[in-house]
Each structure stands twice: as structure tokens, then as C-alpha cells.
Motif scaffolding. Structure first.
Motif, PDB file in Angstrom:
ATOM      1  N   GLU A 382       5.774  10.081 -33.314  1.00  0.00           N
ATOM      2  CA  GLU A 382       6.712  11.166 -33.596  1.00  0.00           C
ATOM      3  C   GLU A 382       7.933  10.616 -34.331  1.00  0.00           C
ATOM      4  O   GLU A 382       8.401  11.202 -35.308  1.00  0.00           O
ATOM      5  CB  GLU A 382       7.168  11.854 -32.295  1.00  0.00           C
ATOM      6  N   LEU A 383       8.421   9.478 -33.834  1.00  0.00           N
ATOM      7  CA  LEU A 383       9.620   8.880 -34.420  1.00  0.00           C
ATOM      8  C   LEU A 383       9.398   8.596 -35.905  1.00  0.00           C
ATOM      9  O   LEU A 383      10.254   8.905 -36.738  1.00  0.00           O
ATOM     10  CB  LEU A 383       9.971   7.590 -33.656  1.00  0.00           C
ATOM     11  N   ASN A 384       8.234   8.035 -36.210  1.00  0.00           N
ATOM     12  CA  ASN A 384       7.940   7.696 -37.605  1.00  0.00           C
ATOM     13  C   ASN A 384       7.848   8.926 -38.495  1.00  0.00           C
ATOM     14  O   ASN A 384       8.158   8.872 -39.681  1.00  0.00           O
ATOM     15  CB  ASN A 384       6.640   6.890 -37.689  1.00  0.00           C
ATOM     16  N   SER A 385       7.422  10.084 -37.938  1.00  0.00           N
ATOM     17  CA  SER A 385       7.330  11.283 -38.766  1.00  0.00           C
ATOM     18  C   SER A 385       8.542  12.198 -38.596  1.00  0.00           C
ATOM     19  O   SER A 385       8.539  13.305 -39.130  1.00  0.00           O
ATOM     20  CB  SER A 385       6.041  12.074 -38.459  1.00  0.00           C
ATOM     21  N   GLY A 386       9.563  11.759 -37.819  1.00  0.00           N
ATOM     22  CA  GLY A 386      10.786  12.566 -37.679  1.00  0.00           C
ATOM     23  C   GLY A 386      10.562  13.861 -36.916  1.00  0.00           C
ATOM     24  O   GLY A 386      11.195  14.878 -37.187  1.00  0.00           O
ATOM     25  N   VAL A 387       9.657  13.860 -35.949  1.00  0.00           N
ATOM     26  CA  VAL A 387       9.400  15.065 -35.146  1.00  0.00           C
ATOM     27  C   VAL A 387       9.453  14.719 -33.661  1.00  0.00           C
ATOM     28  O   VAL A 387       9.534  13.542 -33.301  1.00  0.00           O
ATOM     29  CB  VAL A 387       8.010  15.693 -35.459  1.00  0.00           C
ATOM     30  N   VAL A 388       9.433  15.756 -32.833  1.00  0.00           N
ATOM     31  CA  VAL A 388       9.231  15.568 -31.390  1.00  0.00           C
ATOM     32  C   VAL A 388       8.124  16.503 -30.937  1.00  0.00           C
ATOM     33  O   VAL A 388       7.847  17.510 -31.606  1.00  0.00           O
ATOM     34  CB  VAL A 388      10.512  15.884 -30.562  1.00  0.00           C
ATOM     35  N   ALA A 389       7.494  16.167 -29.821  1.00  0.00           N
ATOM     36  CA  ALA A 389       6.501  17.056 -29.227  1.00  0.00           C
ATOM     37  C   ALA A 389       7.192  17.857 -28.122  1.00  0.00           C
ATOM     38  O   ALA A 389       7.875  17.294 -27.286  1.00  0.00           O
ATOM     39  CB  ALA A 389       5.350  16.254 -28.646  1.00  0.00           C
ATOM     40  N   ILE A 390       7.034  19.172 -28.173  1.00  0.00           N
ATOM     41  CA  ILE A 390       7.662  20.032 -27.159  1.00  0.00           C
ATOM     42  C   ILE A 390       6.588  20.689 -26.329  1.00  0.00           C
ATOM     43  O   ILE A 390       5.690  21.348 -26.868  1.00  0.00           O
ATOM     44  CB  ILE A 390       8.495  21.151 -27.819  1.00  0.00           C
ATOM     45  N   LYS A 391       6.665  20.519 -25.022  1.00  0.00           N
ATOM     46  CA  LYS A 391       5.730  21.217 -24.146  1.00  0.00           C
ATOM     47  C   LYS A 391       6.466  22.341 -23.424  1.00  0.00           C
ATOM     48  O   LYS A 391       7.485  22.102 -22.774  1.00  0.00           O
ATOM     49  CB  LYS A 391       5.112  20.263 -23.126  1.00  0.00           C
ATOM     50  N   ASP A 392       5.954  23.558 -23.603  1.00  0.00           N
ATOM     51  CA  ASP A 392       6.476  24.709 -22.868  1.00  0.00           C
ATOM     52  C   ASP A 392       5.894  24.646 -21.461  1.00  0.00           C
ATOM     53  O   ASP A 392       4.690  24.772 -21.274  1.00  0.00           O
ATOM     54  CB  ASP A 392       6.035  25.993 -23.587  1.00  0.00           C
ATOM     55  N   MET A 393       6.740  24.426 -20.459  1.00  0.00           N
ATOM     56  CA  MET A 393       6.236  24.181 -19.111  1.00  0.00           C
ATOM     57  C   MET A 393       5.702  25.448 -18.448  1.00  0.00           C
ATOM     58  O   MET A 393       5.033  25.382 -17.436  1.00  0.00           O
ATOM     59  CB  MET A 393       7.323  23.538 -18.233  1.00  0.00           C
ATOM     60  N   LYS A 394       6.040  26.616 -19.023  1.00  0.00           N
ATOM     61  CA  LYS A 394       5.533  27.865 -18.453  1.00  0.00           C
ATOM     62  C   LYS A 394       4.119  28.131 -18.940  1.00  0.00           C
ATOM     63  O   LYS A 394       3.253  28.526 -18.173  1.00  0.00           O
ATOM     64  CB  LYS A 394       6.440  29.036 -18.862  1.00  0.00           C
ATOM     65  N   THR A 395       3.909  27.926 -20.252  1.00  0.00           N
ATOM     66  CA  THR A 395       2.617  28.296 -20.848  1.00  0.00           C
ATOM     67  C   THR A 395       1.732  27.082 -21.106  1.00  0.00           C
ATOM     68  O   THR A 395       0.573  27.235 -21.465  1.00  0.00           O
ATOM     69  CB  THR A 395       2.852  29.009 -22.194  1.00  0.00           C
ATOM     70  N   SER A 396       2.295  25.884 -20.955  1.00  0.00           N
ATOM     71  CA  SER A 396       1.595  24.625 -21.263  1.00  0.00           C
ATOM     72  C   SER A 396       1.314  24.444 -22.748  1.00  0.00           C
ATOM     73  O   SER A 396       0.658  23.483 -23.145  1.00  0.00           O
ATOM     74  CB  SER A 396       0.285  24.485 -20.478  1.00  0.00           C
ATOM     75  N   ALA A 397       1.794  25.367 -23.589  1.00  0.00           N
ATOM     76  CA  ALA A 397       1.599  25.228 -25.032  1.00  0.00           C
ATOM     77  C   ALA A 397       2.420  24.062 -25.562  1.00  0.00           C
ATOM     78  O   ALA A 397       3.498  23.772 -25.053  1.00  0.00           O
ATOM     79  CB  ALA A 397       2.012  26.513 -25.730  1.00  0.00           C
ATOM     80  N   GLN A 398       1.858  23.370 -26.566  1.00  0.00           N
ATOM     81  CA  GLN A 398       2.552  22.211 -27.108  1.00  0.00           C
ATOM     82  C   GLN A 398       2.697  22.345 -28.617  1.00  0.00           C
ATOM     83  O   GLN A 398       1.762  22.792 -29.292  1.00  0.00           O
ATOM     84  CB  GLN A 398       1.758  20.948 -26.750  1.00  0.00           C
TER      85      GLN A 398
END
Ligand SMILES: [Zn+2]
Ligand SMILES: [Zn+2]
Length: 413
Positions: A382-398
Motif C-alpha cells: 500500500e505504501l508503495n502505491s500511496g494507498v491504504v486498505a480500509i475495512k468497514d467493520m460493519k459490512t466487512s467490505a474492503q
């Protein structure tokens, strides 16, 4: 055995304290936009102050005050309400040299009552006082401010009920009429009301005993006894309220539990807690300042009960800022997170960085137990591509998002 808090004294824990902070912050914002300034008074005063202001034959003074002798034997009382202290300070510091004082306060009050849901022996109020303004426009403006406060924090079904208690002259006339009526139904009145009938017959109108409620059903209305000036004041308050888009409900039985009110009194109730409950109350008190030794000063004030408002917001699912738990994986990501999260926090995002080590799976579980709405992961990829991964803890969607868009995403509840 462990030690618990005093009965009726309450801890405000995380989960609730955010709601409290929100209420307080909105009040500061709205009150200040109407020109009010904060005043902080001590939580204890000489007992005499409350006896003289609230009235000797009120429930508060007769049976609800926390009064004790200090080490010198002087009687002091934990304040049961805020207005008396504000007025005492107003006189003591000669604030009356300014034509109008608009003051507000926030803090704990103390009354020895039976604790129940939303009612404690130490309870909090936000209150405001306009000192030095006789105009009915002052009443209407303060009430409109209060109604917009409840609208802003989304307290459901707020309803304004108003009454007038008249001035000394017309209230004396009404007291006689009421006494005459009460002596006709005396056999149905409770002991308290009978005892107070001579000194304070109005108390019977807000007595909670079923016999008294029934017996006073046909009691004469104070609104029929108002003198010309009081009637005119009451009509104007209603008129200006309507200009603000507020339709008040008239309740001639509302006498309030304090002796110092004159002319306008009011209560705001909300349906937010199932049954109709008062969330704010107050009124005009044109004689209190002079009775406590200051110059003639017409005043209007109110207090909001924070516990009840907080309960309403909580049960309505009202106010909650989402919590993000941030997990950085590896030295470089950990270092990058320091700058990144500084920026997020400056934007008001509520984020906790997880400093634990161990398997990602366990750290995700930990985030869940901390109450995370979102978990954000920054690994090497993620760091190398300038992004982060976000996990929605309610829906488990990422999802993966660039840093700045990620900040927007975790701001949404
Ligand atoms: Zn009058
Ligand atoms: Zn009674």
C-alpha cells in the motif's frame, strides 16, 4: 470489598462522554452566537442564598438540599440549581454596570431526590440568564435560541409549553382565588399541599399526588387573573415566538418548583424518551436580583437537563463520531503513519493507532474489540502505491483508496 460511587452519583463513561461533549459544544456555539458569555460559579454557596432565592416552602429547600456545616460550623449547600449563584455573582461583582448581561453556565447541581433513570442526585445543567432586560422580546429570543439548540442536536418532538405567573400584585389576587378553591376540595389534598396552602397555594397545581391532580382539575386559571401589564407581556411573548416560527402550547397549571419566577414560565418537553419528559425549563424572574440586595433588574433564564438530553440522543442513535483503528505493518509504514495521522487528526478524524505487534488477524480482532467502525491497514504494498486498505467493520467490505480519499471515507458513519 470494593468501593462504589455514592447512591445517585454517576460516572459518565466513554460512549456517553462523547455525547455530552457534543451537547456542550453545540450549546457553547449557539449561545455564543446570541452574545452570551460563560460564567463559572462555585458548586457550593452559603445555605442562606438558596433559602432566600428558591423559597423556604419549596420542595428543593424543604427536603432536597445537600446542606452541611463546614469545619467552622458555617452552613453551606451544594448548589441545587444555577440561577441563584449567577445572581449572587452578578451583584457581588457589580455586573449591572453593563446594561444587559447575557450569561450561561455548565456544571453539576445536587439534589437529594429518589434516583431513577435519567435523574441523579448529582446532575448536570446548561443554563443561561439574560440579566437587565424587561422586554418580552428577550423572553421570546431566549426561547427561540433554546428551540434551535434542540433542533441542532436533533432532540425529537421538542414542544414548548408556556404560562405566566404574573407579578406580585396579580399573583396575590390569584393566590386568594386559588386558596378559596382549594379550601373547597381540602379533604382530597395531600398533607404537603394542605400544610402549604396558606403560604404557597400554587404548589398544589404541580403536586404529583393523584388526589391533588384530581382535586385541582377545575382550579381557576392564573391567566384569568393577570393584570394589564402582565397580560400584555404574555401576549407579546407569544406573538414574537410565532414570528420565530414557534407555536407555544399554553399550560396555565405550570407553576414551576421555585418561588422567584414572575410573568413568563416555560417547559420544553420531548417525546424522545417514550413518554413526554421535560428537557429544559425556566422563566422570568424580575424581582430576584433586588430581593438578594442588588438593584431592580428584570431577568429571564433557563436550564437544560443534560442527563435526559444525552439519553434521548443515545437512544435515538443520535450523535456518534466513528472510530478508526489504524494498523501499520513494517518500519516504513509505521514511520509514514505518524505524518499521515497528524493530518487526519487535524481534519477532526477520530483515529487510534494500534501499536501492538503480532499477526494481522489478531490485530484486526483487537480493533474490533476497541469498537472500531473502520480499520485501516498500511502495509508495504500500500505504501508503495500511496494507498491504504480500509475495512468497514460493519459490512466487512474492503476497499483501497489514496490517502486523502481514505480520510473522507472514514469520516462517514
Ligand atoms: Zn401582574
Ligand atoms: Zn399535594
Amino acid at each position: 470489598m470494593s468501593i462504589t460511587a455514592i447512591r445517585g452519583f454517576n460516572d459518565i463513561l466513554p460512549g456517553d462522554s462523547e455525547i455530552w461533549r457534543h451537547i456542550e459544544k453545540e450549546a457553547h456555539g449557539i449561545f455564543s452566537s446570541y452574545g452570551f458569555s460563560e460564567i463559572k460559579t462555585p458548586i457550593a454557596e452559603k445555605t442562606e442564598l438558596f433559602k432566600r432565592s428558591i423559597g423556604e416552602t419549596t420542595d428543593i429547600v424543604e427536603k432536597e438540599m445537600y446542606t452541611f456545616a463546614d469545619r467552622h460550623g458555617d452552613l453551606i449547600t451544594l448548589r441545587p440549581e444555577g440561577t441563584a449563584s449567577v445572581v449572587r455573582a452578578y451583584i457581588e461583582h457589580k455586573l449591572y454596570t453593563t446594561p444587559v448581561n447575557k450569561l450561561y453556565y455548565f456544571g453539576p447541581m445536587f439534589r437529594y431526590e429518589r434516583p431513577q433513570k435519567g435523574r441523579y442526585r448529582q446532575f448536570y445543567q446548561i443554563g443561561a440568564e439574560v440579566l437587565g432586560d424587561a422586554s418580552p422580546r428577550a423572553d421570546a429570543e431566549a426561547l427561540a435560541m433554546l428551540m434551535s439548540f434542540f433542533e441542532r442536536i436533533e432532540v425529537k418532538g421538542a414542544e414548548l409549553q408556556i404560562n405566566s405567573l404574573g407579578c406580585l400584585e396579580c399573583r396575590a389576587v390569584y393566590k386568594e382565588r386559588l386558596k378559596e378553591y382549594l379550601s373547597g376540595v381540602a379533604s382530597r389534598l395531600c398533607e404537603n399541599c394542605l400544610r402549604r396552602m396558606e403560604a404557597n397555594p400554587l404548589r398544589a397545581l404541580d403536586c404529583k399526588s393523584p388526589g391533588c391532580i384530581e382535586a385541582t382539575e377545575r382550579a381557576p386559571s392564573i391567566l384569568d387573573s393577570l393584570c394589564g401589564a402582565c397580560k400584555d407581556h404574555f401576549e407579546k411573548v407569544k406573538y414574537y415566538l410565532r414570528l420565530s416560527g414557534i407555536e407555544p402550547k399554553i399550560n396555565p397549571r405550570m407553576v414551576r418548583g421555585l418561588d422567584y419566577y414572575t410573568k413568563t414560565t416555560f417547559e420544553i418537553t420531548s417525546t424522545g424518551l417514550g413518554s413526554q419528559n421535560a428537557v429544559a425549563a425556566g422563566g422570568r424572574y424580575d424581582r430576584l436580583v433586588s430581593e438578594l440586595g442588588g438593584p431592580e433588574t428584570p431577568c429571564f433564564g433557563f436550564a437544560i437537563g443534560i442527563e435526559r438530553v444525552a439519553l434521548i440522543l443515545k437512544e435515538g442513535g443520535g450523535y456518534k463520531k466513528p472510530l478508526t483503528v489504524f494498523i501499520a505493518l513494517g518500519d516504513k509504514a509505521e514511520e509514514r503513519s505518524i505524518q499521515l495521522l497528524k493530518g487526519w487528526r487535524e481534519r477532526g478524524i477520530r483515529v487510534v493507532e494500534d501499536f501492538s505487534t503480532g499477526a494481522l488477524k489478531n490485530r484486526m480482532k483487537r480493533a474490533d474489540r476497541m469498537g472500531a467502525r473502520y480499520t485501516v491497514i498500511l502495509g508495504e504494498d500500500e505504501l508503495n502505491s500511496g494507498v491504504v486498505a480500509i475495512k468497514d467493520m460493519k459490512t466487512s467490505a474492503q476497499v483501497k483508496l489514496p490517502f486523502d480519499l481514505a480520510a473522507d471515507r472514514v469520516s462517514i458513519e
